[in-house]
Design a protein around this motif. Sequence first.
Motif, mmCIF file in Angstrom:
data_model
loop_
_atom_site.group_PDB
_atom_site.id
_atom_site.type_symbol
_atom_site.label_atom_id
_atom_site.label_comp_id
_atom_site.label_asym_id
_atom_site.label_seq_id
_atom_site.Cartn_x
_atom_site.Cartn_y
_atom_site.Cartn_z
ATOM 1 N N UNK A 1 0.840 -1.201 0.000
ATOM 2 C CA UNK A 1 0.000 0.000 0.000
ATOM 3 C C UNK A 1 0.874 1.249 0.000
ATOM 4 N N UNK A 2 1.880 1.256 0.865
ATOM 5 C CA UNK A 2 2.764 2.424 0.957
ATOM 6 C C UNK A 2 3.474 2.691 -0.365
ATOM 7 N N UNK A 3 3.927 1.633 -1.021
ATOM 8 C CA UNK A 3 4.609 1.809 -2.301
ATOM 9 C C UNK A 3 3.647 2.371 -3.345
ATOM 10 N N UNK A 4 2.422 1.868 -3.365
ATOM 11 C CA UNK A 4 1.445 2.365 -4.335
ATOM 12 C C UNK A 4 1.100 3.832 -4.081
ATOM 13 N N UNK A 5 0.969 4.207 -2.824
ATOM 14 C CA UNK A 5 0.702 5.611 -2.499
ATOM 15 C C UNK A 5 1.856 6.484 -2.988
ATOM 16 N N UNK A 6 3.065 6.028 -2.739
ATOM 17 C CA UNK A 6 4.266 6.750 -3.185
ATOM 18 C C UNK A 6 4.263 6.926 -4.703
ATOM 19 N N UNK A 7 3.986 5.848 -5.429
ATOM 20 C CA UNK A 7 4.003 5.904 -6.891
ATOM 21 C C UNK A 7 2.836 6.724 -7.437
ATOM 22 N N UNK A 8 1.683 6.627 -6.793
ATOM 23 C CA UNK A 8 0.538 7.431 -7.225
ATOM 24 C C UNK A 8 0.855 8.914 -7.122
ATOM 25 N N UNK A 9 1.487 9.307 -6.044
ATOM 26 C CA UNK A 9 1.852 10.706 -5.869
ATOM 27 C C UNK A 9 2.933 11.125 -6.861
ATOM 28 N N UNK A 10 3.843 10.217 -7.139
ATOM 29 C CA UNK A 10 4.956 10.521 -8.039
ATOM 30 C C UNK A 10 4.491 10.705 -9.481
ATOM 31 N N UNK A 11 3.475 9.928 -9.892
ATOM 32 C CA UNK A 11 3.067 9.922 -11.297
ATOM 33 C C UNK A 11 1.610 10.328 -11.510
ATOM 34 N N UNK A 12 1.032 11.008 -10.521
ATOM 35 C CA UNK A 12 -0.339 11.528 -10.638
ATOM 36 C C UNK A 12 -1.333 10.416 -10.988
ATOM 37 N N UNK A 13 -1.230 9.307 -10.285
ATOM 38 C CA UNK A 13 -2.134 8.181 -10.471
ATOM 39 C C UNK A 13 -3.110 8.112 -9.304
ATOM 40 N N UNK A 14 -4.137 7.283 -9.440
ATOM 41 C CA UNK A 14 -5.069 7.036 -8.344
ATOM 42 C C UNK A 14 -5.178 5.530 -8.136
ATOM 43 N N UNK A 15 -5.952 5.146 -7.130
ATOM 44 C CA UNK A 15 -6.149 3.722 -6.868
ATOM 45 C C UNK A 15 -6.804 3.015 -8.052
ATOM 46 N N UNK A 16 -7.514 3.766 -8.883
ATOM 47 C CA UNK A 16 -8.176 3.177 -10.046
ATOM 48 C C UNK A 16 -7.178 2.702 -11.097
ATOM 49 N N UNK A 17 -5.946 3.168 -10.998
ATOM 50 C CA UNK A 17 -4.909 2.801 -11.966
ATOM 51 C C UNK A 17 -4.103 1.581 -11.524
ATOM 52 N N UNK A 18 -4.529 0.933 -10.439
ATOM 53 C CA UNK A 18 -3.812 -0.225 -9.895
ATOM 54 C C UNK A 18 -4.568 -1.504 -10.244
ATOM 55 N N UNK A 19 -3.854 -2.483 -10.780
ATOM 56 C CA UNK A 19 -4.451 -3.786 -11.083
ATOM 57 C C UNK A 19 -3.498 -4.891 -10.653
ATOM 58 N N UNK A 20 -4.043 -6.082 -10.475
ATOM 59 C CA UNK A 20 -3.225 -7.256 -10.241
ATOM 60 C C UNK A 20 -2.900 -7.935 -11.561
ATOM 61 N N UNK A 21 -1.937 -8.843 -11.533
ATOM 62 C CA UNK A 21 -1.544 -9.552 -12.756
ATOM 63 C C UNK A 21 -2.739 -10.304 -13.351
ATOM 64 N N UNK A 22 -3.509 -10.969 -12.498
ATOM 65 C CA UNK A 22 -4.673 -11.720 -12.987
ATOM 66 C C UNK A 22 -5.683 -10.794 -13.655
ATOM 67 N N UNK A 23 -5.883 -9.618 -13.095
ATOM 68 C CA UNK A 23 -6.797 -8.647 -13.703
ATOM 69 C C UNK A 23 -6.253 -8.169 -15.045
ATOM 70 N N UNK A 24 -4.930 -8.001 -15.115
ATOM 71 C CA UNK A 24 -4.313 -7.608 -16.372
ATOM 72 C C UNK A 24 -4.570 -8.632 -17.468
ATOM 73 N N UNK A 25 -4.540 -9.910 -17.090
ATOM 74 C CA UNK A 25 -4.833 -10.961 -18.074
ATOM 75 C C UNK A 25 -6.270 -10.846 -18.567
ATOM 76 N N UNK A 26 -7.205 -10.602 -17.650
ATOM 77 C CA UNK A 26 -8.609 -10.472 -18.049
ATOM 78 C C UNK A 26 -8.822 -9.263 -18.960
ATOM 79 N N UNK A 27 -7.976 -8.254 -18.795
ATOM 80 C CA UNK A 27 -8.068 -7.064 -19.643
ATOM 81 C C UNK A 27 -7.325 -7.234 -20.969
ATOM 82 N N UNK A 28 -6.625 -8.347 -21.118
ATOM 83 C CA UNK A 28 -5.911 -8.612 -22.358
ATOM 84 C C UNK A 28 -4.569 -7.918 -22.471
#
Length: 236
Positions: free
Chosen positions: A131-158
């Motif tokens: 969680x801490x790493x994702x918060x750090x990266x979200x702030x660094x690159x103007x991302x939100x929690x909506x931009x986070x996925x797991x590998x399995x979700x990435x497969x479902x998205x193609x």
Amino acid sequence: MVLGNLKTKYMTRNDCYTANRKITPKGIMVHSTATPGVMAGSWFSRWNKSFKAGEINRQVCVHAFLDDKEIWQYLPWNHRGWHAGGAANNTHIGFEICEPSGFSYSGGANMVGYDVKKNESYFRAAWQNAINLCVYLCKEYCLTEKDIIGHAEGHRQGIASNHADPLHWFPRHGESMDTFRAAVKKALEGNQKPSPSTSQKLYRVQIGAYSVKANAEAQLERAKKAGFSDAFIKYD
């Protein structure tokens, strides 16, 4: 935001690093290692090798590994990683959550002998580091929690290869990628500083209005002597 347990040691021997392709990060992909007991700092010696030179039998590299104590960054965040096995390599920062020891795998993602109670404290600490790493990266690159996925979700998205992680593991501790994103969102909101317009209302006091400047200056002097050191004259 500063991550006190973030350590950096780039895998300069890995062909992914030497390819030196850059990305503009648009998201974050969460993986887990499926290698019980190998912690974040140990992956450097395992993967800092060249496939082209025959030193390793895989063409793979992620941006970071983390466990219950440390976060190790092995690629620059804007470097194109080899972690998704698909188009997400062009858009996503990828990191691996290390799994604890004491169990094995059978039939793909089946965790054999995994003791949920025994591993709960490890899981919670690693979960929080993620969680801490994702918060750090979200702030660094103007991302939100909506931009986070797991590998399995990435497969479902193609946009990623057919892997189950980390959804073969999270539910054992009552979690999911949805609860992970919710935790990141909560942390992001908690770290936001309120804007001056909404943080506090200020009530200003005026003690006089004068057409003669000398009278205004005399009143200002009396106010300062009374202890109002931040008093001032405003001319309209």
